[in-house]
Scaffold this motif. Structure first.
Motif, PDB file in Angstrom:
ATOM      1  N   LEU A 237      68.414  18.000  40.904  1.00 57.34           N
ATOM      2  CA  LEU A 237      69.570  17.220  41.338  1.00 57.34           C
ATOM      3  C   LEU A 237      70.789  17.546  40.477  1.00 57.34           C
ATOM      4  N   HIS A 238      70.558  17.769  39.187  1.00 58.93           N
ATOM      5  CA  HIS A 238      71.673  18.075  38.278  1.00 58.93           C
ATOM      6  C   HIS A 238      72.229  19.481  38.507  1.00 58.93           C
ATOM      7  N   THR A 239      71.378  20.423  38.917  1.00 64.89           N
ATOM      8  CA  THR A 239      71.884  21.773  39.197  1.00 64.89           C
ATOM      9  C   THR A 239      72.530  21.845  40.567  1.00 64.89           C
ATOM     10  N   GLY A 240      72.010  21.049  41.504  1.00 65.43           N
ATOM     11  CA  GLY A 240      72.541  21.066  42.862  1.00 65.43           C
ATOM     12  C   GLY A 240      72.149  22.290  43.655  1.00 65.43           C
ATOM     13  N   GLU A 241      71.197  23.080  43.127  1.00 65.37           N
ATOM     14  CA  GLU A 241      70.762  24.292  43.816  1.00 65.37           C
ATOM     15  C   GLU A 241      69.804  23.928  44.955  1.00 65.37           C
ATOM     16  N   LEU A 242      70.127  24.396  46.162  1.00 58.82           N
ATOM     17  CA  LEU A 242      69.283  24.083  47.318  1.00 58.82           C
ATOM     18  C   LEU A 242      67.853  24.559  47.117  1.00 58.82           C
ATOM     19  N   GLY A 243      67.706  25.758  46.553  1.00 58.64           N
ATOM     20  CA  GLY A 243      66.370  26.317  46.360  1.00 58.64           C
ATOM     21  C   GLY A 243      65.505  25.446  45.466  1.00 58.64           C
ATOM     22  N   GLU A 244      66.090  24.956  44.392  1.00 58.63           N
ATOM     23  CA  GLU A 244      65.337  24.109  43.462  1.00 58.63           C
ATOM     24  C   GLU A 244      64.995  22.764  44.093  1.00 58.63           C
ATOM     25  N   LEU A 245      65.909  22.213  44.873  1.00 58.66           N
ATOM     26  CA  LEU A 245      65.637  20.954  45.561  1.00 58.66           C
ATOM     27  C   LEU A 245      64.532  21.136  46.602  1.00 58.66           C
ATOM     28  N   LEU A 246      64.610  22.227  47.349  1.00 56.18           N
ATOM     29  CA  LEU A 246      63.604  22.495  48.376  1.00 56.18           C
ATOM     30  C   LEU A 246      62.228  22.711  47.760  1.00 56.18           C
ATOM     31  N   GLU A 247      62.193  23.263  46.568  1.00 57.04           N
ATOM     32  CA  GLU A 247      60.924  23.574  45.904  1.00 57.04           C
ATOM     33  C   GLU A 247      60.122  22.320  45.591  1.00 57.04           C
ATOM     34  N   VAL A 248      60.779  21.206  45.322  1.00 61.73           N
ATOM     35  CA  VAL A 248      60.056  19.995  44.926  1.00 61.73           C
ATOM     36  C   VAL A 248      59.748  19.076  46.103  1.00 61.73           C
ATOM     37  N   MET A 249      60.246  19.408  47.307  1.00 62.08           N
ATOM     38  CA  MET A 249      60.080  18.514  48.443  1.00 62.08           C
ATOM     39  C   MET A 249      59.145  19.092  49.511  1.00 62.08           C
ATOM     40  N   ALA A 250      58.395  18.209  50.153  1.00 61.26           N
ATOM     41  CA  ALA A 250      57.568  18.601  51.288  1.00 61.26           C
ATOM     42  C   ALA A 250      58.487  18.901  52.472  1.00 61.26           C
ATOM     43  N   PRO A 251      58.059  19.784  53.378  1.00 65.92           N
ATOM     44  CA  PRO A 251      58.919  20.138  54.529  1.00 65.92           C
ATOM     45  C   PRO A 251      59.343  18.931  55.363  1.00 65.92           C
ATOM     46  N   ASP A 252      58.460  17.930  55.463  1.00 63.63           N
ATOM     47  CA  ASP A 252      58.761  16.769  56.306  1.00 63.63           C
ATOM     48  C   ASP A 252      59.202  15.552  55.486  1.00 63.63           C
ATOM     49  N   VAL A 253      59.780  15.796  54.324  1.00 59.91           N
ATOM     50  CA  VAL A 253      60.230  14.708  53.453  1.00 59.91           C
ATOM     51  C   VAL A 253      61.212  13.795  54.192  1.00 59.91           C
ATOM     52  N   VAL A 254      61.185  12.512  53.830  1.00 58.91           N
ATOM     53  CA  VAL A 254      62.110  11.534  54.401  1.00 58.91           C
ATOM     54  C   VAL A 254      62.833  10.838  53.249  1.00 58.91           C
ATOM     55  N   MET A 255      64.151  10.718  53.352  1.00 59.70           N
ATOM     56  CA  MET A 255      64.921  10.000  52.339  1.00 59.70           C
ATOM     57  C   MET A 255      65.520   8.748  52.979  1.00 59.70           C
ATOM     58  N   VAL A 256      65.247   7.601  52.339  1.00 57.39           N
ATOM     59  CA  VAL A 256      65.765   6.314  52.808  1.00 57.39           C
ATOM     60  C   VAL A 256      66.677   5.753  51.724  1.00 57.39           C
ATOM     61  N   ALA A 257      67.882   5.356  52.097  1.00 55.27           N
ATOM     62  CA  ALA A 257      68.842   4.852  51.116  1.00 55.27           C
ATOM     63  C   ALA A 257      69.315   3.457  51.509  1.00 55.27           C
ATOM     64  N   ASP A 258      69.546   2.633  50.497  1.00 52.82           N
ATOM     65  CA  ASP A 258      69.977   1.247  50.699  1.00 52.82           C
ATOM     66  C   ASP A 258      71.241   1.003  49.889  1.00 52.82           C
ATOM     67  N   GLY A 259      72.371   0.893  50.607  1.00 54.04           N
ATOM     68  CA  GLY A 259      73.633   0.565  49.954  1.00 54.04           C
ATOM     69  C   GLY A 259      74.109  -0.821  50.303  1.00 54.04           C
ATOM     70  N   GLY A 260      73.434  -1.443  51.277  1.00 57.03           N
ATOM     71  CA  GLY A 260      73.758  -2.810  51.658  1.00 57.03           C
ATOM     72  C   GLY A 260      75.153  -2.993  52.229  1.00 57.03           C
ATOM     73  N   GLY A 261      75.793  -1.906  52.651  1.00 57.12           N
ATOM     74  CA  GLY A 261      77.153  -2.014  53.151  1.00 57.12           C
ATOM     75  C   GLY A 261      78.182  -2.146  52.051  1.00 57.12           C
ATOM     76  N   ILE A 262      77.716  -2.088  50.790  1.00 50.92           N
ATOM     77  CA  ILE A 262      78.613  -2.225  49.631  1.00 50.92           C
ATOM     78  C   ILE A 262      78.953  -0.857  49.061  1.00 50.92           C
ATOM     79  N   VAL A 263      77.932  -0.001  48.987  1.00 53.59           N
ATOM     80  CA  VAL A 263      78.091   1.375  48.503  1.00 53.59           C
ATOM     81  C   VAL A 263      77.774   2.316  49.656  1.00 53.59           C
TER      82      VAL A 263
ATOM     83  N   GLY B  76      63.459  15.776  56.873  1.00 54.55           N
ATOM     84  CA  GLY B  76      63.370  17.221  56.748  1.00 54.55           C
ATOM     85  C   GLY B  76      63.943  17.714  55.432  1.00 54.55           C
ATOM     86  N   ALA B  77      63.232  18.663  54.814  1.00 52.54           N
ATOM     87  CA  ALA B  77      63.625  19.132  53.487  1.00 52.54           C
ATOM     88  C   ALA B  77      65.029  19.733  53.458  1.00 52.54           C
ATOM     89  N   ARG B  78      65.360  20.539  54.436  1.00 52.89           N
ATOM     90  CA  ARG B  78      66.676  21.172  54.454  1.00 52.89           C
ATOM     91  C   ARG B  78      67.785  20.129  54.554  1.00 52.89           C
TER      92      ARG B  78
END
Length: 289
Positions: free
Chosen positions: A182-208, A217-219
């Motif tokens: 995350l600190h490098t921001g390199e796509l390759g490094e991020l893709l390396e640690v994630m499963a192809p079907d990864v799901v990211m869920v975020a909660d900002g509550g309408g505030i953030v 999806g990893a990409r």
């Protein structure tokens, strides 16, 4: 609350908070439930209470159910995805495998798919091993009905819970690798640690500002993470909800990230940025069975 050190409410407070938190998924609401339960305990005829622990668990469960039914209606109007409130925890929680799994972000999100009574029954039976008769008194159902609810809830949870247990050392290593990428921001490094079907869920509550729906999806996930302003990003590995996770700051704005793993890769990413849910990351929560 003002109580004597040897008062049963003080003795069992960690247990009572844990019960309320697992039913509600919110530490703030769990604290409110404990306050309401204390008022009832303070006014109770103690001479008629044979088992203080059982009495208090029953009282907390009833109050938590009342609050959960109200919150369920409010959450329908919540902006974006709703995630449980992360808690800073100690290594002691991780040593109790059942407790650690029950308060994990993965399990708490599964519990969100249960109805209020199903959730309370599952938590009391599967986590705290409360007898069916006592659960019946807490949820206001016959013991036979509670058994049926418990069986149905177990099946529902079993079909949705993570199937593979991950060692804490493996979890910690993957969290560290994720933060480094995350600190490098390199796509390759991020893709390396994630499963192809990864799901990211975020909660900002309408505030953030966060994604209002899950990103799949990893990409797609990697491309979103690569846009993080790395110059303003601060991070640290911490223990949240019984497992290694990450505490972040995006230009001074707090955040918490919990990861779910499968086969050594990240299968799910939970990002909490709603500031109202990030007020308990400085002092470990007292969670116990």
């Amino acid at each position: 609350m003002t109580t004597a050190p040897d008062d049963p409410f003080v003795t069992h407070r960690g247990l009572l908070f844990t019960v309320a938190y697992e039913i509600l998924g919110s530490a703030a609401d769990a604290e409110d439930v404990l306050q309401e339960s204390w008022l009832r305990w303070a006014g109770a005829d103690r001479s008629r209470v044979r088992d203080a622990r059982a009495y208090l668990v029953r009282t907390v469960t009833r109050q938590a159910l009342n609050r959960l039914r109200t919150l369920s209606r409010r959450r329908e109007d919540y902006v974006g995805e709703w995630l449980p409130e992360p808690l800073l925890t100690t290594h002691d929680v991780a040593e109790d495998v059942v407790l650690a799994e029950s308060v994990s972000m993965a399990m708490l999100t599964v519990l969100e798919t249960l109805g209020p009574t199903e959730r309370a029954v599952f938590v009391l039976r599967e986590v705290f091993d409360v007898p069916y008769g006592e659960i019946a008194g807490a949820v206001g159902k016959p013991a036979a009905t509670v058994r049926q609810i418990a069986r149905r809830a177990r099946g529902h949870v079993a079909a949705r819970r993570p199937r593979v247990r991950v060692s804490r050392s493996e979890q910690q290593a993957v969290v560290a690798r994720f933060l480094a990428a995350l600190h490098t921001g390199e796509l390759g490094e991020l893709l390396e640690v994630m499963a192809p079907d990864v799901v990211m869920v975020a909660d900002g509550g309408g505030i953030v500002t966060t994604a209002l729906s899950p990103i799949r999806g990893a990409r797609q996930v990697a491309e979103v993470l690569a846009t993080v302003n790395r110059a303003a990003l601060e991070s640290a590995v911490v223990w949240l909800n019984g497992a290694p996770a990450a505490r972040l700051a995006f230009g001074g704005e707090p955040g918490a990230v919990s990861l779910e793993l499968a086969d050594g890769k990240i299968s799910r990413i939970y990002v909490v940025r709603n500031p109202h849910k990030l007020t308990r990351l400085d002092h470990p929560a007292e969670l116990t069975r």
